[in-house]
Design a protein around this motif. Structure first.
Motif, mmCIF file in Angstrom:
data_model
loop_
_atom_site.group_PDB
_atom_site.id
_atom_site.type_symbol
_atom_site.label_atom_id
_atom_site.label_comp_id
_atom_site.label_asym_id
_atom_site.label_seq_id
_atom_site.Cartn_x
_atom_site.Cartn_y
_atom_site.Cartn_z
ATOM 1 N N GLY A 190 -2.544 12.807 1.588
ATOM 2 C CA GLY A 190 -1.227 12.842 2.226
ATOM 3 C C GLY A 190 -1.271 12.496 3.700
ATOM 4 O O GLY A 190 -0.291 11.989 4.257
ATOM 5 N N ILE A 191 -2.394 12.774 4.352
ATOM 6 C CA ILE A 191 -2.577 12.383 5.760
ATOM 7 C C ILE A 191 -3.117 10.961 5.857
ATOM 8 O O ILE A 191 -2.687 10.169 6.705
ATOM 9 C CB ILE A 191 -3.537 13.368 6.474
ATOM 10 N N GLY A 192 -4.065 10.628 4.973
ATOM 11 C CA GLY A 192 -4.729 9.326 5.041
ATOM 12 C C GLY A 192 -3.821 8.153 4.741
ATOM 13 O O GLY A 192 -3.903 7.102 5.414
ATOM 14 N N ILE A 193 -2.931 8.287 3.760
ATOM 15 C CA ILE A 193 -2.085 7.161 3.346
ATOM 16 C C ILE A 193 -1.152 6.692 4.475
ATOM 17 O O ILE A 193 -1.095 5.490 4.763
ATOM 18 C CB ILE A 193 -1.302 7.507 2.067
ATOM 19 N N PRO A 194 -0.408 7.593 5.154
ATOM 20 C CA PRO A 194 0.449 7.122 6.258
ATOM 21 C C PRO A 194 -0.353 6.451 7.383
ATOM 22 O O PRO A 194 0.120 5.480 7.980
ATOM 23 C CB PRO A 194 1.121 8.404 6.762
ATOM 24 N N LEU A 235 -10.166 9.401 4.791
ATOM 25 C CA LEU A 235 -9.451 10.563 4.262
ATOM 26 C C LEU A 235 -8.992 10.321 2.819
ATOM 27 O O LEU A 235 -9.087 11.209 1.967
ATOM 28 C CB LEU A 235 -8.244 10.888 5.148
ATOM 29 N N ILE A 236 -8.500 9.114 2.550
ATOM 30 C CA ILE A 236 -8.067 8.769 1.191
ATOM 31 C C ILE A 236 -9.242 8.850 0.225
ATOM 32 O O ILE A 236 -9.139 9.451 -0.856
ATOM 33 C CB ILE A 236 -7.442 7.355 1.165
ATOM 34 N N HIS A 251 0.812 -1.218 0.000
ATOM 35 C CA HIS A 251 0.000 0.000 0.000
ATOM 36 C C HIS A 251 0.847 1.271 0.000
ATOM 37 O O HIS A 251 0.410 2.312 -0.499
ATOM 38 C CB HIS A 251 -0.967 -0.018 1.195
ATOM 39 N N THR A 252 2.063 1.176 0.536
ATOM 40 C CA THR A 252 2.984 2.320 0.417
ATOM 41 C C THR A 252 3.345 2.540 -1.039
ATOM 42 O O THR A 252 3.385 3.687 -1.514
ATOM 43 C CB THR A 252 4.267 2.075 1.239
ATOM 44 N N MET A 253 3.583 1.455 -1.763
ATOM 45 C CA MET A 253 3.916 1.562 -3.182
ATOM 46 C C MET A 253 2.708 1.967 -4.022
ATOM 47 O O MET A 253 2.796 2.830 -4.896
ATOM 48 C CB MET A 253 4.481 0.230 -3.691
ATOM 49 N N ALA A 254 1.560 1.321 -3.756
ATOM 50 C CA ALA A 254 0.372 1.567 -4.578
ATOM 51 C C ALA A 254 -0.213 2.954 -4.353
ATOM 52 O O ALA A 254 -0.562 3.659 -5.310
ATOM 53 C CB ALA A 254 -0.681 0.503 -4.298
ATOM 54 N N LEU A 255 -0.327 3.353 -3.080
ATOM 55 C CA LEU A 255 -0.946 4.636 -2.759
ATOM 56 C C LEU A 255 0.077 5.759 -2.631
ATOM 57 O O LEU A 255 -0.064 6.819 -3.246
ATOM 58 C CB LEU A 255 -1.754 4.508 -1.458
ATOM 59 N N TRP A 308 3.404 5.856 -3.463
ATOM 60 C CA TRP A 308 4.317 6.019 -4.599
ATOM 61 C C TRP A 308 3.552 6.221 -5.895
ATOM 62 O O TRP A 308 3.562 7.302 -6.492
ATOM 63 C CB TRP A 308 5.231 4.807 -4.680
ATOM 64 N N GLY A 309 2.842 5.189 -6.345
ATOM 65 C CA GLY A 309 2.175 5.256 -7.648
ATOM 66 C C GLY A 309 1.045 6.259 -7.713
ATOM 67 O O GLY A 309 0.985 7.109 -8.606
ATOM 68 N N THR A 310 0.127 6.193 -6.737
ATOM 69 C CA THR A 310 -1.064 7.050 -6.790
ATOM 70 C C THR A 310 -0.719 8.513 -6.569
ATOM 71 O O THR A 310 -1.198 9.389 -7.306
ATOM 72 C CB THR A 310 -2.101 6.595 -5.750
ATOM 73 N N MET A 311 0.116 8.811 -5.593
ATOM 74 C CA MET A 311 0.435 10.218 -5.315
ATOM 75 C C MET A 311 1.157 10.875 -6.485
ATOM 76 O O MET A 311 0.903 12.040 -6.808
ATOM 77 C CB MET A 311 1.270 10.332 -4.039
ATOM 78 N N ILE A 312 2.050 10.138 -7.135
ATOM 79 C CA ILE A 312 2.769 10.759 -8.248
ATOM 80 C C ILE A 312 1.850 10.950 -9.452
ATOM 81 O O ILE A 312 1.970 11.923 -10.193
ATOM 82 C CB ILE A 312 4.029 9.950 -8.626
ATOM 83 N N ILE A 313 0.878 10.038 -9.629
ATOM 84 C CA ILE A 313 -0.079 10.193 -10.727
ATOM 85 C C ILE A 313 -1.013 11.371 -10.445
ATOM 86 O O ILE A 313 -1.311 12.172 -11.337
ATOM 87 C CB ILE A 313 -0.883 8.898 -10.943
ATOM 88 N N LEU A 314 -1.479 11.487 -9.190
ATOM 89 C CA LEU A 314 -2.344 12.609 -8.838
ATOM 90 C C LEU A 314 -1.621 13.933 -9.080
ATOM 91 O O LEU A 314 -2.188 14.873 -9.634
ATOM 92 C CB LEU A 314 -2.779 12.506 -7.373
#
Length: 404
Positions: free
Chosen positions: A74-78, A99-100, A33-37, A39-45
């Motif tokens: 950014g708060i929800g993912i961690p 939050l996500i 989930h660190t990679m999916a949300l 890494w991948g999701t945040m950079i795409i957003l």
């Protein structure tokens, strides 16, 4: 996203043994989930807030909504990653997931309003918008699964729905986004005039049809062999996408291809690897033989494979222009400005590429061989990749302009 990538590789370093166990364990879930949300999701957003206005030839509807989306996710993912790592699904997990979802809803609204304002809707924008819709479906299912850990709100245990949740995200969100954006950026960076909207629309329909077929099979028929139908549909779509990119490459005007584009083009080929592994998994399930090693290899080939590869390449094709535009746009007419590629270190980028390819190959081998030494060695290479990536990102973001 860069910080999330670094965090994931650090977690990987201290959780190597998790990749010799069943895939449903706290460490693997946290890293995934660190990679999916993160890494991948945040950079795409982040990238899509810059790229969608280019695709639709109109301004983003609201920068305030974009910032709000960032803050919420950014708060929800961690919070969610922490919950997976500690394997506690209490108020922290619920808050993170809510939050996500709120951040994704705001992102989707902003995207929809931006496209509606534009008079130039094209296939690339539709790819991105549809992918965002699938992302919301994925995160909503994720919310249900988190709640289902403590309250039985679904007919089956959360593990039962894991493949549905994962594939809606992998195919619906990541694959559609990569295809939509890359089909625009690759010809642009190669300075290629090739364009084939009909082929892209065919790819678009094939991917979405595969997702719907997958969901239908999941909910109506437990026969594993039927999953080969949507997988075959995805495979055809990927082959057609590779053909699109290869044609753009062949008719390019810029004959020299830089290192960033080479890595990006490699990621297009690497799309095939997860499909091959998935077919093997389905065939093994048909003979009632579940292979945990292949499941881990499949997830690794997606998140640390083609997805990471295209991010590593495209970051250093797009971010330098974004930073340059912010720093030098108003000064370009009054003095000599640096080239966007001068904002980052080519030597660091090459070192990152070597470390990444070494780490990916060794880690994949370590999973299949269940060899801790190989996995540890590979993790060091992947950690170095993240460090070098962050180093170059920091160089760009804090680049001090010097006008001659």
């Amino acid at each position: 996203a860069a910080v999330a990538f670094l965090t994931a590789t650090i977690l990987l370093l201290f959780s190597t043994t998790a990749f010799t166990q069943h895939h449903f364990n706290p460490n693997t879930l946290a890293i995934t989930h660190t990679m999916a949300l993160g890494w991948g999701t945040m950079i795409i957003l982040g990238a899509s807030h810059q790229l969608v206005p280019v695709l639709i030839e109109a301004r983003l509807y609201s920068e305030k909504l974009a910032y709000l989306s960032f803050v919420l996710t950014g708060i929800g993912i961690p919070l969610l990653v922490y919950s997976f790592f500690t394997f506690r699904f209490d108020v922290i997990a619920h808050s993170g997931t809510i939050l996500i979802n709120a951040g994704i809803i705001i992102y989707l609204i902003n995207l929809a309003l931006s496209i509606l304002k534009s008079k130039n809707e094209n296939v690339h924008a539709i790819f991105v918008f549809t992918a965002a819709a699938w992302l919301l479906v994925t995160t909503l299912i994720g919310l249900l699964l988190i709640c289902n850990f403590t309250k039985s709100i679904l007919p089956e245990a959360s593990l039962h729905y894991l493949s549905l949740h994962a594939h809606l995200g992998i195919v619906g969100w990541f694959l559609l986004t990569v295809m939509g954006v890359a089909s625009r950026l690759i010809p642009m960076f190669l300075i290629s005039k090739y364009d084939n909207p009909k082929l892209l629309w065919l790819i678009y329909y094939l991917v979405n049809m595969a997702l719907i077929l997958f969901a239908v099979v999941f909910f109506t028929n437990p026969n594993e062999g039927l999953y080969l139908v949507p997988v075959a549909t995805i495979f055809i779509a990927i082959i057609l996408f590779i053909i699109f990119c290869s044609r753009a490459y062949k008719v390019r005007i810029r004959r020299h291809v830089d290192e960033q584009m080479k890595i990006s083009m490699l990621s297009i080929i690497m799309m095939i690897l997860p499909v091959i592994i998935l077919v093997l998994l389905i065939v093994l399930l048909m003979i009632s033989y579940a292979n945990t090693k292949l499941v881990l290899a499949y997830g690794f080939s997606v998140f640390f494979g083609w997805l990471t590869t295209i991010i590593l390449g495209m970051t250093f094709k797009t971010l330098p222009f974004i930073v340059w535009n912010k720093r030098y746009h108003d000064k370009a007419v009054s003095g000599v400005t640096p080239n966007p590629k001068d904002l980052f270190s080519a030597a660091i980028f090459k070192g990152m590429g070597v470390c990444y390819l070494s780490g990916f190959v060794f880690f994949a081998a370590g999973i299949l061989l269940e060899n801790i030494f190989i996995l540890k060695t590979a993790t060091v290479f992947l950690l170095l990749t993240a460090i070098l990536y962050n180093w170059n990102i920091v160089k760009m973001l804090f680049y001090k302009p010097v006008i001659k």
